[in-house]
Design a protein around this motif. Structure first.
Motif, short mmCIF file in Angstrom:
data_model
loop_
_atom_site.label_atom_id
_atom_site.label_comp_id
_atom_site.label_asym_id
_atom_site.label_seq_id
_atom_site.Cartn_x
_atom_site.Cartn_y
_atom_site.Cartn_z
N LEU A 62 0.83 -1.20 0.00
CA LEU A 62 0.00 0.00 0.00
C LEU A 62 0.86 1.25 0.00
CD1 LEU A 62 -2.86 -0.87 2.53
CD2 LEU A 62 -3.06 -0.61 0.05
N ILE A 63 0.53 2.17 -0.87
CA ILE A 63 1.31 3.40 -1.02
C ILE A 63 1.28 4.23 0.26
CG2 ILE A 63 1.49 5.57 -2.32
CD1 ILE A 63 0.16 4.08 -4.67
N ARG A 64 2.44 4.72 0.69
CA ARG A 64 2.60 5.64 1.82
C ARG A 64 2.09 5.07 3.13
NH1 ARG A 64 1.10 11.73 0.30
NH2 ARG A 64 2.75 12.04 1.84
N SER A 65 2.12 3.75 3.27
CA SER A 65 1.47 3.09 4.40
C SER A 65 2.39 2.16 5.18
CB SER A 65 0.27 2.27 3.90
OG SER A 65 -0.71 3.08 3.31
N LYS A 66 2.00 1.94 6.43
CA LYS A 66 2.51 0.87 7.27
C LYS A 66 1.32 0.23 7.96
CE LYS A 66 7.27 2.19 8.32
NZ LYS A 66 8.30 2.11 9.39
N ILE A 67 1.52 -1.00 8.48
CA ILE A 67 0.42 -1.75 9.08
C ILE A 67 0.79 -2.21 10.49
CG2 ILE A 67 -1.04 -3.81 8.91
CD1 ILE A 67 -0.48 -3.78 5.86
N ILE A 68 -0.15 -2.02 11.42
CA ILE A 68 -0.04 -2.61 12.75
C ILE A 68 -1.16 -3.64 12.87
CG2 ILE A 68 -0.06 -2.21 15.24
CD1 ILE A 68 0.70 0.70 14.67
N THR A 69 -0.82 -4.85 13.24
CA THR A 69 -1.82 -5.89 13.43
C THR A 69 -1.68 -6.47 14.83
OG1 THR A 69 -2.89 -7.82 12.41
CG2 THR A 69 -0.48 -7.85 12.56
N SER A 70 -2.67 -7.24 15.26
CA SER A 70 -2.64 -7.79 16.61
C SER A 70 -3.25 -9.18 16.64
CB SER A 70 -3.38 -6.88 17.59
OG SER A 70 -4.71 -6.66 17.16
N ILE A 71 -2.86 -9.95 17.64
CA ILE A 71 -3.41 -11.29 17.83
C ILE A 71 -3.86 -11.46 19.28
CG2 ILE A 71 -2.06 -12.37 16.00
CD1 ILE A 71 -0.17 -13.44 18.17
N ARG A 72 -4.65 -12.50 19.52
CA ARG A 72 -5.15 -12.78 20.86
C ARG A 72 -5.43 -14.28 20.95
NH1 ARG A 72 -10.66 -9.97 23.41
NH2 ARG A 72 -10.40 -10.72 25.57
N ASP A 73 -5.34 -14.83 22.14
CA ASP A 73 -5.73 -16.22 22.32
C ASP A 73 -7.12 -16.39 21.70
OD1 ASP A 73 -6.89 -18.63 23.38
OD2 ASP A 73 -5.38 -18.59 24.98
N PRO A 74 -7.24 -17.22 20.66
CA PRO A 74 -8.51 -17.34 19.93
C PRO A 74 -9.68 -17.79 20.79
CG PRO A 74 -6.97 -19.05 19.27
CD PRO A 74 -6.19 -18.08 20.08
N ARG A 75 -9.40 -18.51 21.86
CA ARG A 75 -10.48 -18.96 22.74
C ARG A 75 -11.07 -17.78 23.51
NH1 ARG A 75 -6.26 -23.42 24.76
NH2 ARG A 75 -5.14 -21.42 24.90
N ASP A 76 -10.19 -16.88 23.96
CA ASP A 76 -10.67 -15.65 24.61
C ASP A 76 -11.36 -14.74 23.60
OD1 ASP A 76 -9.79 -16.14 27.24
OD2 ASP A 76 -7.76 -15.50 26.74
N LEU A 77 -10.77 -14.68 22.41
CA LEU A 77 -11.36 -13.86 21.35
C LEU A 77 -12.77 -14.31 21.02
CD1 LEU A 77 -9.49 -12.94 18.02
CD2 LEU A 77 -11.94 -13.35 18.12
N CYS A 78 -12.94 -15.61 20.88
CA CYS A 78 -14.25 -16.17 20.53
C CYS A 78 -15.30 -15.82 21.58
CB CYS A 78 -14.13 -17.68 20.37
SG CYS A 78 -15.58 -18.46 19.63
#
Length: 259
Positions: A77-93
């Motif tokens: 993506l032009i002029r961009s950076k990305i921050i992503t995140s994760i979590r224990d999927p069981r807690d997420l659910c």
């Protein structure tokens, strides 16, 4: 090539994206940048519109765009950076199930998107994408904020990171949400129609307490955003079969990300 001016918070729902969104904006603000959008949109489509119509061709280097989406983005993506995140999927659910007041099947479907995000983003360059663990947000918030600032190629002090951390602490976010709830409830009691930007419609039912949420347009936090569940609550709240589905589906993923 034009300078980086857009930071995307691109995550699965219920993995701390709104906190990351706000602390990233605050890093730029504390350094004197103008941060857009000033009024936080609710929808991904509005975020992408801002990017394509404003950010890409913005020549003012004092303006930074911080945009949030639950879509997987491209690696270039032009002029961009990305921050992503994760979590224990069981807690997420469990968190998604309670937040959206839905059933396990719907929540599980959303939770599985976590694997889509990590499977795609594992190949992105380190200077283009950074990954944050949800579980560290409360435990190491100042350190996470310092890591984000480093990723943005800007410098803040530890004291400034602590200041930002306190501003968006769990207790202060709860206050932000409570204040917005009270404001919207007051408008309803006075039979004043709330601005559509200030409410989220959960369904078409008319029950005001259960079917709409107050939405704070300055931060993007909304009613119910802060989960009351503790980590590992899933082990007592899901059925034996539901736990088996989650554990079987995410067995390799849990090992890979050290859960």
């Amino acid at each position: 090539m034009k300078n980086i001016n857009t930071i995307w918070i691109s995550t699965t729902p219920r993995t701390g994206s709104t906190w990351i969104f706000n602390v990233t904006r605050e890093i730029y603000r504390i350094l004197g940048f103008t941060v857009e959008p000033s009024i936080v949109p609710q929808k991904d489509t509005e975020m992408f519109k801002i990017y394509h119509e404003k950010a890409i061709n913005q020549n003012n280097q004092n303006i930074k765009y911080v945009l949030k989406t639950h879509s997987i983005l491209k690696p270039d993506l032009i002029r961009s950076k990305i921050i992503t995140s994760i979590r224990d999927p069981r807690d997420l659910c469990l968190s998604y199930k309670k937040f959206m007041k839905t059933d396990f099947n719907r929540s599980f479907k959303v939770t599985k998107s976590l694997m889509d995000f990590t499977n795609t983003y594992q190949y992105f360059k380190n200077n283009y994408l950074i990954l944050i663990k949800y579980e560290n947000i409360e435990k190491e918030s100042a350190e996470i904020i310092l890591n984000i600032s480093k990723f943005l190629n800007v410098s803040i002090t530890h004291a400034q990171a602590v200041e930002i951390s306190k501003k968006y602490s769990r207790d202060n976010v709860i206050k932000i949400i409570e204040n917005k709830n009270n404001e919207i409830n007051d408008k309803i009691l006075k039979k004043t129609k709330p601005d559509e930007k200030e409410i989220v419609f959960v369904s078409k039912k008319l029950s005001i307490n259960e079917e709409i949420r107050a939405f704070d347009t300055s931060t993007g936090f909304q009613t119910g955003h802060i989960s009351q569940s503790r980590s590992t609550s899933w082990s007592t709240e899901f059925s034996t079969n539901e736990k088996k589905i989650l554990n079987d589906t995410f067995k390799d993923w849990l090992l890979k990300f050290k859960y």
